[in-house]
Write a protein that holds these residues in place. Structure first.
Motif, PDB file in Angstrom:
ATOM      1  N   GLU A  21       0.808  -1.214   0.000  1.00  0.00           N
ATOM      2  CA  GLU A  21       0.000   0.000   0.000  1.00  0.00           C
ATOM      3  C   GLU A  21       0.842   1.267   0.000  1.00  0.00           C
ATOM      4  OE1 GLU A  21      -3.128   0.328  -0.441  1.00  0.00           O
ATOM      5  OE2 GLU A  21      -3.606  -1.807  -0.394  1.00  0.00           O
ATOM      6  N   ARG A  22       1.990   1.233   0.676  1.00  0.00           N
ATOM      7  CA  ARG A  22       2.789   2.455   0.854  1.00  0.00           C
ATOM      8  C   ARG A  22       3.991   2.553  -0.072  1.00  0.00           C
ATOM      9  NH1 ARG A  22       4.325   2.890   6.948  1.00  0.00           N
ATOM     10  NH2 ARG A  22       4.620   0.624   6.735  1.00  0.00           N
ATOM     11  N   GLY A  23       4.280   1.521  -0.845  1.00  0.00           N
ATOM     12  CA  GLY A  23       5.409   1.570  -1.763  1.00  0.00           C
ATOM     13  C   GLY A  23       6.706   1.188  -1.091  1.00  0.00           C
ATOM     14  N   PHE A  24       7.781   1.897  -1.432  1.00  0.00           N
ATOM     15  CA  PHE A  24       9.102   1.593  -0.880  1.00  0.00           C
ATOM     16  C   PHE A  24       9.377   2.473   0.329  1.00  0.00           C
ATOM     17  CE2 PHE A  24      13.712   2.631  -0.837  1.00  0.00           C
ATOM     18  CZ  PHE A  24      14.146   1.404  -0.352  1.00  0.00           C
ATOM     19  N   LEU A  25       9.844   1.847   1.413  1.00  0.00           N
ATOM     20  CA  LEU A  25      10.130   2.565   2.653  1.00  0.00           C
ATOM     21  C   LEU A  25      11.620   2.462   2.947  1.00  0.00           C
ATOM     22  CD1 LEU A  25       7.186   1.211   4.843  1.00  0.00           C
ATOM     23  CD2 LEU A  25       7.204   3.238   3.366  1.00  0.00           C
ATOM     24  N   LEU A  26      12.260   3.614   3.088  1.00  0.00           N
ATOM     25  CA  LEU A  26      13.662   3.683   3.490  1.00  0.00           C
ATOM     26  C   LEU A  26      13.707   4.307   4.877  1.00  0.00           C
ATOM     27  CD1 LEU A  26      16.687   3.355   2.821  1.00  0.00           C
ATOM     28  CD2 LEU A  26      16.605   5.631   1.770  1.00  0.00           C
ATOM     29  N   ASN A  27      14.208   3.547   5.826  1.00  0.00           N
ATOM     30  CA  ASN A  27      14.231   3.987   7.226  1.00  0.00           C
ATOM     31  C   ASN A  27      12.832   4.362   7.718  1.00  0.00           C
ATOM     32  OD1 ASN A  27      17.072   3.670   7.311  1.00  0.00           O
ATOM     33  ND2 ASN A  27      17.332   5.702   6.375  1.00  0.00           N
ATOM     34  N   GLY A  28      11.848   3.587   7.263  1.00  0.00           N
ATOM     35  CA  GLY A  28      10.482   3.753   7.728  1.00  0.00           C
ATOM     36  C   GLY A  28       9.679   4.829   7.040  1.00  0.00           C
ATOM     37  N   THR A  29      10.295   5.560   6.108  1.00  0.00           N
ATOM     38  CA  THR A  29       9.608   6.659   5.417  1.00  0.00           C
ATOM     39  C   THR A  29       9.527   6.349   3.929  1.00  0.00           C
ATOM     40  OG1 THR A  29      10.445   8.256   7.027  1.00  0.00           O
ATOM     41  CG2 THR A  29       9.670   9.127   4.910  1.00  0.00           C
ATOM     42  N   ARG A  30       8.382   6.625   3.321  1.00  0.00           N
ATOM     43  CA  ARG A  30       8.230   6.361   1.893  1.00  0.00           C
ATOM     44  C   ARG A  30       9.239   7.161   1.090  1.00  0.00           C
ATOM     45  NH1 ARG A  30       4.254   4.890  -2.435  1.00  0.00           N
ATOM     46  NH2 ARG A  30       4.927   6.085  -4.268  1.00  0.00           N
ATOM     47  N   LEU A  31       9.923   6.479   0.205  1.00  0.00           N
ATOM     48  CA  LEU A  31      10.782   7.107  -0.788  1.00  0.00           C
ATOM     49  C   LEU A  31      10.241   6.706  -2.152  1.00  0.00           C
ATOM     50  CD1 LEU A  31      13.484   8.695  -1.413  1.00  0.00           C
ATOM     51  CD2 LEU A  31      14.514   6.431  -1.717  1.00  0.00           C
ATOM     52  N   THR A  32       9.647   7.650  -2.856  1.00  0.00           N
ATOM     53  CA  THR A  32       9.175   7.347  -4.203  1.00  0.00           C
ATOM     54  C   THR A  32      10.377   7.097  -5.099  1.00  0.00           C
ATOM     55  OG1 THR A  32       7.207   8.706  -3.898  1.00  0.00           O
ATOM     56  CG2 THR A  32       7.842   8.188  -6.162  1.00  0.00           C
ATOM     57  N   ILE A  33      10.371   5.985  -5.773  1.00  0.00           N
ATOM     58  CA  ILE A  33      11.506   5.620  -6.619  1.00  0.00           C
ATOM     59  C   ILE A  33      11.434   6.419  -7.914  1.00  0.00           C
ATOM     60  CG2 ILE A  33      12.524   3.747  -7.964  1.00  0.00           C
ATOM     61  CD1 ILE A  33      11.766   1.862  -5.668  1.00  0.00           C
ATOM     62  N   ASN A  34      12.313   7.384  -8.040  1.00  0.00           N
ATOM     63  CA  ASN A  34      12.473   8.176  -9.259  1.00  0.00           C
ATOM     64  C   ASN A  34      13.684   7.618  -9.980  1.00  0.00           C
ATOM     65  OD1 ASN A  34      10.405   9.814  -8.301  1.00  0.00           O
ATOM     66  ND2 ASN A  34      11.816  11.259  -7.360  1.00  0.00           N
TER      67      ASN A  34
END
Length: 853
Positions: A326-339
């Motif tokens: 649901e939230r995509g990719f999480l880096l250190n618990g925060t969503r990072l949209t993959i650009n």
């Protein structure tokens, strides 16, 4: 702590420690650059060799060229990394899809070297980061191993046959078959080579594995798994580990932040590997992220009866990663949209031969656009790419294969898959699993097995292998067949990747709401920098002329789309983790839409449509295609930005005030004719002015990603756009009708470069009018000369239809720009002056300085 024993025969010559280190007292481990002073010979080209489809496997039988007494004095002297294909010549009759360069064939590399007598009793290994392809190695006339996959890093053990205190000869034979690649693979020992010396008891190849199973703001648990390799007598060893923080340059910043003293001695039986794990705690950890790529290093020391026998340094990062449906990719618990962007491995005019500065420049340009992620398409990357990603802050999907057991070309990896897929996949993961930048392992790209009833079982087996080597990262794959989302393949990987399927995101998520989804390959928009064709059409099959593609960014192959469509797909489905655009940079080969690449027929589910496309592609095979390189790049082959760069920058860097107008405004033949104007901006509205007169203010509507004035009537002069955000003036851009070419302008990306024989300066030539304004449609011929301790190693202009040698010191500008690449000479510091001249435009100079360490 726990221990496991493995017989050394388990992985043959796949046993190499992962890093270089020295104990304070003596160099217990040496990793020596082994790139200089090779002799090279390529066997004679056979007429129509590339049409035979003969894979030409080279076996370990004795070969005269491998014998130590063979006279190689007439062979060419060079240093590796080396790509023989990039040296050309370009030929029109070469196959359409792979760069028009002669990258196939059989060749030999030989190197004479002396080992000091003090190396007696040590283990001596040859490590090759990449050789294209079907490599076989001899030392002093004895065959010691090889590796077929050209993208793999591998090792051979020289110890039984080297002569400490004497002369030695290593010989490498490569057999790069024709019809073995869909893109330009290069040919030769194109990545770095190392000579590694260790004690008999040492940390094995890729023998440290650092994980961070528990991370909080207060502390992080760091597990260091160590595999010891005993090639000597029975031993009892102790292992200690210290962790240090690193600065941006990779240097230690102070005392150890954690340590684990050696425990009781471990028994290391002769001929076995011993595996143990140490747990350490780092207080107040500095987390690695794309915004702050902070790293640590684990220093592992091995002692035998109190004597240090090995020291290995393993850089790593402390961070957490997760893909959520649901939230995509999480880096250190925060969503990072993959650009993200997909990148092939060639470096344009430099070919496949690895160069760290050229890679770094690519990443710097991509970072300016807003890129935060790289997919290594479609093969294991050079180790240096991951080193740079760690240091600069990019996340990476590392890909293993483009082919499994079913072929795409006659001599491709399908010939090796059954025997080598497990070795190749394990080798890639073991080599790269300490890189904090790596967030997923891709087991394949658009593999043909997608259409097979039980093809998913192959995917499941590859995922099983990957998870066995690294349970901390998910597996993924890039699927271009829509049915792969529903026929079992979706359950064979942890993160499902769709290629060119934004219209499937919602349906897939409804069908499999528990599986994270990624746009693994998107857009595939095609364009030629600075080329614009009229009339402008939203039909993506239009916009082609003279073997170029219009830079209005509306053209794409039938399976693909302009960027806007993918943007809408992701905005409508925010659970998608992000995208990897095809491609960041143009690359050699695959000049779609002017090639005969039929591998994307799986994108067409309608049989009639697939048949029509197959017929169209078959007809292209009969055309002599005057194109050397792709049109997919957001940046061209020379590293010059296309218009699309600013469309992605507007989306991926919304906080950056920017505006970019297109096309240029030099159209004397179009006076009085409609000439559409597009604006890419991070603002939300803009007003367009022509010669001071407003042509209207437009506000971007929902799911609109560019502003368009499609009815502008061309008049020479000044075209200006003023962009606004939230009602306030935000950014502006201006294009002007220029005068005729009058002079040259030179600019270097870096004027101070290292005198190490590898560092580069990329110098851009701009054709300008008398007022210094770039003249967009100019193609003046530019000649280059260099004085001082350096060399012009390549030139380019970004024109995909140019067949001029990359080694030429002359180059036509393409739409106002050309490039010269200058390399230093090892150990020779001093001033360099690059001069560019063009008939009628005079000359221009740029000063460079080659500096010592």
């Amino acid at each position: 702590m726990f221990r496991r024993l493995f017989p050394l025969v388990a992985f043959g010559f796949l046993s190499l420690a992962g890093a270089t280190a020295h104990a304070a007292e003596a160099p217990v481990r040496e990793r020596i650059a082994f790139n200089a002073d090779w002799r090279f010979h390529k066997e004679a080209f056979r007429e129509n060799e590339f049409l035979k489809g003969d894979a030409g496997r080279s076996g370990p039988a004795d070969q005269p060229n491998a014998q130590p007494g063979f006279d190689d004095s007439a062979w060419r002297k060079l240093s590796v990394p080396h790509d023989w294909g990039i040296e050309g010549p370009f030929r029109q009759e070469y196959p359409n899809d792979t760069g028009k360069l002669p990258w196939w064939g059989t060749a030999w590399y030989r190197k004479h070297f002396t080992l000091p007598a003090t190396d007696a009793g040590r283990r001596v290994y040859l490590d090759i980061d990449g050789a294209m392809s079907n490599a076989q190695v001899w030392i002093n006339g004895r065959h010691v191993g090889g590796w077929p996959y050209g993208y793999a890093s591998w090792r051979v053990d020289l110890t039984p046959h080297v002569k400490p205190g004497g002369a030695n000869v290593v010989a490498v034979r490569l057999d790069n078959p024709p019809a073995s690649s869909r893109w330009y693979p290069g040919g030769g020992i194109y990545r770095n080579v190392w000579l590694v010396k260790t004690a008999p008891v040492h940390v094995a190849q890729y023998g440290t594995f650092v994980t961070t199973p528990l991370v909080t703001k207060a502390s992080a648990t760091v597990n260091v798994e160590v595999t010891l390799d005993n090639r000597g007598a029975d031993a009892e060893v102790q292992v200690a580990t210290e962790i240090y923080a690193l600065d941006g340059a990779g240097k230690r910043t102070g005392p150890a932040v954690a340590s684990k003293a050696p425990a009781s001695p471990w028994k290391a039986p002769a001929g076995h590997q011993v595996q143990l794990t140490q747990a350490l705690t780092v207080a107040n950890p500095r987390l690695w992220s794309t915004a702050a790529p902070q790293r640590y290093v684990a220093v592992t020391t091995v002692t035998d009866k109190g004597r240090v026998v090995d020291v290995v340094e393993t850089p790593f990062g402390i961070r957490t990663i997760a893909f959520d449906a649901e939230r995509g990719f999480l880096l250190n618990g925060t969503r990072l949209t993959i650009n993200g962007v997909c990148q092939h491995h060639d470096l344009g005019a430099l070919g496949a031969a690895i160069n760290v500065r050229a890679l770094e420049r690519q990443l710097e340009i991509l970072r300016e656009m807003g890129v935060n992620a790289i997919r290594t398409s479609h093969n294991p990357p050079a180790p240096e790419l991951l080193d740079l990603a760690d240091r600069l802050g990019f996340v990476v999907v590392a890909e293993a294969f483009d082919i499994w057991g079913l072929k795409k070309t006659p001599n491709d990896y399908h010939l090796h898959f059954a025997e080598w897929h497990e070795k190749d996949l394990r080798a890639m993961i073991r080599r790269d699993r300490n890189h904090p930048s790596v967030i997923a392992w891709s087991i394949g790209n658009e593999i043909v097995e997608q259409g097979a009833r039980e093809g998913w079982k192959v995917a499941a087996r590859l995922s099983e292998i990957a998870r066995g080597e690294d349970s901390t990262r998910p597996t993924t794959a890039a699927y271009n067949h829509v049915g792969s989302g529903y026929n079992g393949f979706q359950n064979a990987v942890d993160v499902f990747g769709y290629n060119y399927k934004p219209h499937e995101y919602a349906k897939f998520h409804e069908h499999a709401p528990h599986i994270p989804l990624l746009g693994s390959e998107t857009a595939s928009t095609v364009s030629s920098r600075g080329e614009y064709f009229f009339p402008v059409s939203d039909d993506q099959s239009k916009g082609q002329a003279n073997f170029h593609v219009s830079s209005y960014d509306l053209s794409a192959p039938p399976w693909a789309s302009p960027p806007d469509k993918e943007f809408r797909g992701q905005d409508d489905n925010p659970f998608v983790a992000g995208e990897f655009v095809w491609t960041g940079f143009d690359y050699l080969g695959e000049p779609t839409p002017y090639n005969s690449d039929s591998t994307n027929l799986l994108n067409f589910t309608d049989p009639a449509q697939r048949q029509r496309m197959a017929q169209q592609l078959d007809s292209l095979k009969k055309i002599a295609v005057p194109s050397r390189s792709s049109y997919f790049g957001i940046v061209d082959l020379a590293g010059f930005k296309k218009d699309r760069f600013y469309l992605y920058q507007a989306r991926w860097r919304p906080e950056l005030p920017m505006a970019h107008l297109l096309p240029h405004w030099n159209w004397p033949e179009r006076v009085g004719q409609i000439t559409p104007v597009h604006l890419y901006t991070s603002g939300d509205e803009a007003e367009l002015f022509l010669n001071g007169q407003s042509l209207g203010r437009k506000k971007r509507g929902p799911r609109e990603y560019r502003l368009r004035w499609d009815d502008v009537v061309y008049q020479p002069g000044t075209l200006q756009a003023v962009a606004y955000k939230d009602g306030k003036r935000w950014a502006e851009d201006t294009v002007r009708t220029t005068g005729k070419p009058a002079k040259l302008l030179l600019s270097a990306d870096r004027q101070a470069i290292r005198a190490d024989g590898d560092d580069l300066s990329f110098v851009t030539v701009t054709i300008a009018d008398k007022d210094g304004r770039p003249v967009p449609r100019s193609g003046n011929r530019v000649k280059f000369t260099l004085s001082g301790p350096g060399d012009i190693i390549a030139t380019d202009n970004g024109d995909p239809t140019s067949f001029e040698s990359f080694q030429s010191r002359e180059r036509n500008a393409f739409n106002g720009l050309a490039l010269a690449i200058v390399r230093t000479r090892a150990g020779q510091a001093g001033k360099l002056v690059l001069t560019a001249t063009a008939d009628g435009l005079g000359s221009a100079k740029v000063m460079l300085e080659s500096k010592g360490p």
